[in-house]
Design a protein around this motif. Structure first.
Motif, short mmCIF file in Angstrom:
data_model
loop_
_atom_site.label_atom_id
_atom_site.label_comp_id
_atom_site.label_asym_id
_atom_site.label_seq_id
_atom_site.Cartn_x
_atom_site.Cartn_y
_atom_site.Cartn_z
N LEU A 198 -13.93 -21.58 -1.90
CA LEU A 198 -14.09 -20.44 -1.01
C LEU A 198 -14.37 -20.90 0.42
CD1 LEU A 198 -14.26 -17.38 -0.67
CD2 LEU A 198 -16.68 -17.50 -1.27
N ARG A 202 -12.04 -19.97 3.61
CA ARG A 202 -12.55 -19.31 4.82
C ARG A 202 -12.23 -20.10 6.08
NH1 ARG A 202 -18.42 -17.71 2.15
NH2 ARG A 202 -17.86 -15.59 1.48
N TYR A 210 -13.79 -12.84 2.53
CA TYR A 210 -13.81 -13.23 1.12
C TYR A 210 -15.23 -13.14 0.59
CZ TYR A 210 -9.23 -15.20 2.27
OH TYR A 210 -7.94 -15.36 2.69
N SER A 317 -10.94 -10.18 -1.76
CA SER A 317 -10.32 -10.56 -0.50
C SER A 317 -9.73 -9.33 0.15
CB SER A 317 -9.21 -11.59 -0.75
OG SER A 317 -8.40 -11.74 0.39
#
Length: 337
Positions: A198, A202, A210, A317
């Motif tokens: 993640l 990002r 997210y 998302s």
């Protein structure tokens, strides 16, 4: 006859394109029949066998042929129907799997071989299910969760319930990278990997937002319960509650949830999804929820799980945080029985 029946079963399974591990009869012909169907089913169900460390005597019964085949040998005494003499009968059965994890396999290797790729698929929008199945004391909870702490500190569930949606302030310190214990199971390791991926996502895509949330439900006696939502005890019932066992008290504080169909999907209405900001929060929630599961003592396990648990990690998302419940969400589900 047994061999021909087995071949028929395997042919039927191949048509359904299911990659289940299937017992092969003692005849090598049947083993070949199973092997021939495997390439057609590469993208469906995969079955892994983990062999639990046992006493040396078990080695006489169970042995690994290779990393996909296990052999069960059973030697027994019988009587020859013609001569009436005592004879020794050796029964051997081969079982085929996608991969076999032997007794020396450590938790990190279990994750890499069985689960790591499914976490990666989560970030490609693909939902996955990892299901642990076995008899009591087989090691299902250890494989999925690992060795749990004796004491679970704090009440993160209550704090997250009162936290504003999509608040990015962490409630569990994550200033230092999480150091996984060698005994941590699949779910804690999946949580760590999910947040590592993640962070990478990002940094590459700043236009989207997210988030990750988790839920934990329990199936017990054909009822569904939310392990993140225990009902408060009532003062007037204190005398009644004091006479209950821990298992009875836990059950009394749980609210039955129902499954409903929404937009063609089965949904557990009322199940709490808690938004988390780091892997440490997710792991603590796993431990908090797990202590609310129904357990019972068996001859093999003092704290044997008496229920099925489904822990779900969901990636959300969207360009607009107010529309986070869109169809762009994906789930990685972990379940142990």
């Amino acid at each position: 006859q047994q061999a021909s029946e087995q071949q028929a079963d395997n042919a039927s399974a191949a048509k359904r394109k299911l990659d289940f591990a299937s017992p092969a009869a003692p005849k090598s012909q049947s083993s070949q029949a199973f092997s021939s169907m495997a390439p057609q089913c590469a993208n469906s169900v995969k079955v892994f066998l983990r062999v639990k460390p046992t006493k040396a005597a078990s080695a006489q019964v169970v042995s690994l042929v290779d990393n996909q085949t296990i052999l069960f040998s059973n030697t027994k005494q019988s009587v020859d129907p013609i001569t009436q003499q005592q004879i020794t009968v050796n029964d051997s059965y081969n079982f085929k799997f996608d991969h076999i994890l032997d007794q020396a396999t450590v938790q990190s290797d279990v994750f890499e071989k069985c689960a790591s790729s499914y976490v990666e698929q989560l970030f490609e929008g693909t939902s996955s299910l990892i299901f642990a199945y076995g008899v009591t004391n087989a090691g299902k909870t250890y494989t999925m969760i690992g060795k749990q702490p004796d004491q679970v500190q704090g009440d993160l569930v209550s704090k997250l319930k009162s936290k504003k949606k999509f608040d990015s302030k962490p409630l569990v310190d994550a200033s230092q990278p999480i150091s996984l214990d060698s005994q941590d199971g699949i779910i804690p390791r999946a949580m760590v990997k999910a947040f590592e991926m993640l962070d990478q996502l990002r940094s590459k895509n700043s236009n989207n937002e997210y988030h990750i949330d988790v839920s934990y439900l329990e199936l017990y006696n054909e009822q569904i319960y939310d392990l993140f939502n225990l009902l408060p005890t009532i003062e007037e019932d204190r005398e009644k509650l004091e006479k209950m066992t821990r298992a009875e008290l836990l059950l009394a504080r749980k609210q039955v949830l129902k499954v409903h169909e929404e937009s063609g999907k089965n949904v557990v209405r009322g199940l709490r999804r808690l938004n988390i900001t780091n892997a440490a929060e997710g792991i603590q929630l796993l431990y908090e929820g797990n202590k609310n599961r129904q357990v019972g003592e068996t001859s093999l396990n003092r704290d044997s799980s008496r229920s099925h648990g489904i822990f779900t990690i969901r990636l959300l998302s969207n360009q607009n945080a107010s529309a986070m419940d869109s169809d762009n969400n994906s789930d990685a589900m972990s379940q142990d029985e």
